[in-house]
Design an enzyme around this catalytic site. Structure first.
Site, PDB file in Angstrom:
ATOM      1  N   HIS A   1       0.869  -1.246  -0.012  1.00  0.00           N
ATOM      2  CA  HIS A   1       0.034   0.078   0.213  1.00  0.00           C
ATOM      3  C   HIS A   1       0.685   1.355   0.070  1.00  0.00           C
ATOM      4  O   HIS A   1       0.360   2.451  -0.598  1.00  0.00           O
ATOM      5  CB  HIS A   1      -1.016  -0.039   1.185  1.00  0.00           C
ATOM      6  CG  HIS A   1      -2.195  -1.019   1.138  1.00  0.00           C
ATOM      7  ND1 HIS A   1      -2.509  -1.586   2.211  1.00  0.00           N
ATOM      8  CD2 HIS A   1      -2.523  -1.660  -0.080  1.00  0.00           C
ATOM      9  CE1 HIS A   1      -3.394  -2.618   1.797  1.00  0.00           C
ATOM     10  NE2 HIS A   1      -3.498  -2.555   0.335  1.00  0.00           N
TER      11      HIS A   1
ATOM     12  N   HIS B   1      -8.689  -7.460  -7.824  1.00  0.00           N
ATOM     13  CA  HIS B   1      -8.824  -8.337  -6.528  1.00  0.00           C
ATOM     14  C   HIS B   1      -9.137  -7.457  -5.218  1.00  0.00           C
ATOM     15  O   HIS B   1      -7.925  -7.219  -4.611  1.00  0.00           O
ATOM     16  CB  HIS B   1      -7.723  -9.313  -6.583  1.00  0.00           C
ATOM     17  CG  HIS B   1      -7.694 -10.129  -7.476  1.00  0.00           C
ATOM     18  ND1 HIS B   1      -7.158 -10.004  -8.859  1.00  0.00           N
ATOM     19  CD2 HIS B   1      -7.915 -11.330  -7.611  1.00  0.00           C
ATOM     20  CE1 HIS B   1      -7.293 -11.013  -9.552  1.00  0.00           C
ATOM     21  NE2 HIS B   1      -7.671 -12.193  -8.827  1.00  0.00           N
TER      22      HIS B   1
ATOM     23  N   SER C   1      -6.899  -1.618  -0.433  1.00  0.00           N
ATOM     24  CA  SER C   1      -6.231  -0.829  -1.507  1.00  0.00           C
ATOM     25  C   SER C   1      -7.478   0.066  -2.045  1.00  0.00           C
ATOM     26  O   SER C   1      -7.409   0.978  -2.591  1.00  0.00           O
ATOM     27  CB  SER C   1      -5.862  -1.665  -2.552  1.00  0.00           C
ATOM     28  OG  SER C   1      -6.681  -2.869  -2.865  1.00  0.00           O
TER      29      SER C   1
ATOM     30  N   GLU D   1     -14.430  -8.122  -7.272  1.00  0.00           N
ATOM     31  CA  GLU D   1     -14.230  -9.035  -6.151  1.00  0.00           C
ATOM     32  C   GLU D   1     -14.923  -9.945  -6.324  1.00  0.00           C
ATOM     33  O   GLU D   1     -16.158 -10.011  -6.394  1.00  0.00           O
ATOM     34  CB  GLU D   1     -14.472  -8.498  -4.641  1.00  0.00           C
ATOM     35  CG  GLU D   1     -14.510  -9.246  -3.545  1.00  0.00           C
ATOM     36  CD  GLU D   1     -13.110 -10.086  -3.352  1.00  0.00           C
ATOM     37  OE1 GLU D   1     -12.075  -9.449  -3.404  1.00  0.00           O
ATOM     38  OE2 GLU D   1     -13.327 -11.177  -3.145  1.00  0.00           O
TER      39      GLU D   1
ATOM     40  N   GLY E   1     -11.856 -10.908 -11.345  1.00  0.00           N
ATOM     41  CA  GLY E   1     -10.884  -9.795 -11.795  1.00  0.00           C
ATOM     42  C   GLY E   1     -10.302 -10.047 -13.102  1.00  0.00           C
ATOM     43  O   GLY E   1      -9.890  -8.981 -13.801  1.00  0.00           O
TER      44      GLY E   1
ATOM     45  N   ASP F   1      -4.025  -8.165  -7.360  1.00  0.00           N
ATOM     46  CA  ASP F   1      -3.587  -8.575  -6.179  1.00  0.00           C
ATOM     47  C   ASP F   1      -4.472 -10.040  -5.575  1.00  0.00           C
ATOM     48  O   ASP F   1      -5.311  -9.795  -4.897  1.00  0.00           O
ATOM     49  CB  ASP F   1      -4.070  -7.479  -5.192  1.00  0.00           C
ATOM     50  CG  ASP F   1      -3.323  -7.520  -3.864  1.00  0.00           C
ATOM     51  OD1 ASP F   1      -2.571  -8.491  -3.717  1.00  0.00           O
ATOM     52  OD2 ASP F   1      -3.875  -6.851  -2.896  1.00  0.00           O
TER      53      ASP F   1
HETATM   54  C1  SAM Z   1      -5.078 -10.227  -0.972  1.00  0.00           C
HETATM   55  S1  SAM Z   1      -6.963  -9.690  -1.200  1.00  0.00           S
HETATM   56  C2  SAM Z   1      -7.047  -8.374  -1.791  1.00  0.00           C
HETATM   57  C3  SAM Z   1      -6.465  -7.393  -0.997  1.00  0.00           C
HETATM   58  C4  SAM Z   1      -6.716  -5.815  -1.445  1.00  0.00           C
HETATM   59  N1  SAM Z   1      -6.281  -5.783  -2.744  1.00  0.00           N
HETATM   60  C5  SAM Z   1      -6.263  -4.848  -0.626  1.00  0.00           C
HETATM   61  O1  SAM Z   1      -4.988  -4.689  -0.984  1.00  0.00           O
HETATM   62  O2  SAM Z   1      -6.808  -4.461   0.058  1.00  0.00           O
HETATM   63  C6  SAM Z   1      -7.450 -10.765  -2.743  1.00  0.00           C
HETATM   64  C7  SAM Z   1      -8.977 -10.921  -2.904  1.00  0.00           C
HETATM   65  O3  SAM Z   1      -9.022 -11.159  -4.072  1.00  0.00           O
HETATM   66  C8  SAM Z   1     -10.337 -12.192  -4.254  1.00  0.00           C
HETATM   67  N2  SAM Z   1     -10.286 -12.869  -5.388  1.00  0.00           N
HETATM   68  C9  SAM Z   1      -9.657 -14.233  -5.334  1.00  0.00           C
HETATM   69  N3  SAM Z   1      -9.995 -14.579  -6.744  1.00  0.00           N
HETATM   70  C10 SAM Z   1     -10.483 -13.754  -7.333  1.00  0.00           C
HETATM   71  C11 SAM Z   1     -10.891 -13.662  -8.729  1.00  0.00           C
HETATM   72  N4  SAM Z   1     -10.553 -14.440  -9.759  1.00  0.00           N
HETATM   73  N5  SAM Z   1     -11.330 -12.302  -9.014  1.00  0.00           N
HETATM   74  C12 SAM Z   1     -11.742 -11.418  -8.223  1.00  0.00           C
HETATM   75  N6  SAM Z   1     -11.243 -11.632  -6.983  1.00  0.00           N
HETATM   76  C13 SAM Z   1     -10.857 -12.730  -6.713  1.00  0.00           C
HETATM   77  C14 SAM Z   1     -10.385 -12.728  -2.993  1.00  0.00           C
HETATM   78  O4  SAM Z   1     -11.711 -12.945  -2.228  1.00  0.00           O
HETATM   79  C15 SAM Z   1      -9.910 -11.737  -1.817  1.00  0.00           C
HETATM   80  O5  SAM Z   1     -10.655 -10.789  -1.406  1.00  0.00           O
END
Ligand code: SAM
Length: 288
Positions: A18, A41, A103, A121, A147, A167
Site C-alpha cells: 500500500h 482483486h 487498496s 471482487e 478480476g 492482487d
Molecule cells: C489479497 S486480497 C485483496 C486485497 C486488496 N487488494 C487490498 O490490498 O486491500 C485478494 C482478494 O481477491 C479475491 N479473489 C480471489 N480470486 C478472485 C478473482 N478471480 N477475481 C476477483 N477477486 C478474486 C479474494 O476473495 C480476496 O478478497
C-alpha cells in the site's frame, strides 16, 4: 474460495504494497487530467482490526502496528509515507488504530473527484461488503466479477491514464497460468498503463518463473521490489511487487522506503530487500 483478507489486513505485506500504491497514485494526481484505478482483486475495501478474524491472527501487529508509534521519522522519509499514514488514520493526534484501509479505500482517499475507480471482487460476501461500503461514491463501480475478466473488459480505460492493481489471493495451485494471459492481453491493449502485480515469494523458483515471463515477452520497464522480513515464523516472510511502467521517481523512492521498511518490519536478522529491473531498455536482465 476460502481466502478472506480480513484475517491478514494491515500485515507487513499490506504495508509494503500500500505504501507503493499510494506513491503511484500521488504521482498520477500530479497531472490535471483524470485517470482511472482498476483493482482486479479488491477485497472488502477496509477492515476492522478488532474483528474476530483479525483477532485470530494478529498479523497487523507485525505490520501497521509497528508503524503506529514511530517517533522522529526523518523529514525526507516522512514526506514519502505521510499520505499513506493519513489514509490509515495515523497522525500526530495519537489516535489508536481501529480500521485498516484496503487498496480501494486508499485509492479513494487519494484520487480526485474527477477520477474513477473500478473494483472487482469474486468472493460473494467480500464483494457485498465492498459494494455497500462505497455505494454512495459516484466515482466508483464495484463488481462481483472475476478480476481477470474485468481486466479484459475495462482495459484500456477511456482516460488512457491510470493504475491497474492485480492482487490475487494465490489460492489457485497455478495462479500464474490464470494471471499471465490476462495481464499479457491487457498489456497489449494498453501498454502505457501502470500495472502493479503483488505476489508472495514462497520459494525463489516461483519468483524466477514469474519474472522470466516478463523477460521472455520482452516487457520492458518492469521494476521488481521485494521485502523479506526474515525470522523463524512458518507464515509468509517474503513478498514482491512487479511494477510495470512505474513513475520515473519510484525507483529512487524505493531506495529510501525499502531500507526503512526492512528495518521497521523485520522479524529476524536475515531481513532484506531487493530493488531491480526485470528487463531494462538499455540493460538486459538475467531472468531467462
Ligand atoms: C489479497 S486480497 C485483496 C486485497 C486488496 N487488494 C487490498 O490490498 O486491500 C485478494 C482478494 O481477491 C479475491 N479473489 C480471489 N480470486 C478472485 C478473482 N478471480 N477475481 C476477483 N477477486 C478474486 C479474494 O476473495 C480476496 O478478497
Amino acid at each position: 474460495m476460502n481466502y478472506r483478507h480480513s484475517f491478514h489486513a494491515g500485515n507487513f505485506t499490506d504495508v509494503f504494497k500500500h505504501i507503493f500504491i499510494a506513491r503511484i497514485l500521488l504521482y498520477l494526481c500530479l497531472k490535471d487530467s483524470p485517470f482511472r484505478v482498476i483493482d482486479t482483486h479488491a477485497g472488502e475495501g477496509a477492515y476492522d482490526l478488532y474483528s474476530e478474524e483479525a483477532n485470530r491472527t494478529f498479523e497487523w501487529w507485525e505490520g501497521i502496528g509497528r508503524l503506529s508509534d514511530l517517533k522522529n521519522i526523518d523529514g525526507n522519509l516522512l514526506s514519502l509515507i505521510q499520505h499513506y499514514l493519513a489514509c490509515v488514520g495515523i497522525d500526530d493526534k495519537n489516535q489508536s488504530l481501529a480500521y485498516y484501509p484496503g487498496s480501494p479505500m486508499i485509492a479513494l482517499r487519494l484520487i480526485s473527484p474527477q477520477d474513477r475507480a473500478i473494483f472487482c471482487e469474486l468472493h460473494p460476501e467480500s464483494s457485498s461488503r465492498l459494494r455497500h461500503r462505497f455505494a454512495r461514491d459516484k466515482r466508483v463501480k464495484t463488481l462481483h466479477l472475476d478480476g481477470y475478466i474485468g481486466l479484459g473488459a475495462f482495459i484500456p480505460p477511456k482516460e488512457r491514464r491510470g493504475l491497474v492493481l492485480i492482487d490475487p489471493s494465490f489460492e489457485q495451485k497455478d495462479e500464474i497460468s490464470l494471471l499471465w494471459p490476462s495481464f499479457l492481453s491487457a498489456y497489449r491493449k494498453w501498454p502505457t498503463g501502470i500495472y502493479v502485480l503483488w505476489y508472495p515469494i514462497k520459494n525463489l523458483d516461483f519468483d524466477r518463473k514469474l519474472c522470466a515471463k516478463f523477460f521472455k515477452h520482452n516487457i520492458s520497464r518492469t521494476l521488481r521490489l521485494s521485502l523479506n522480513v526474515g525470522g523463524h515464523s512458518d507464515g509468509l516472510k517474503n513478498t514482491g511487487l512487479l511494477i510495470f511502467n512505474p513513475p520515473f521517481t519510484l525507483e529512487e523512492e524505493a531506495h529510501i522506503l525499502l531500507p526503512f521498511l526492512t528495518h521497521v518490519l523485520a522479524q529476524g536478522e536475515d531481513a532484506e530487500y531487493q530493488i531491480d529491473w526485470v528487463i531494462r531498455e538499455d540493460k538486459i536482465g538475467g531472468w531467462s
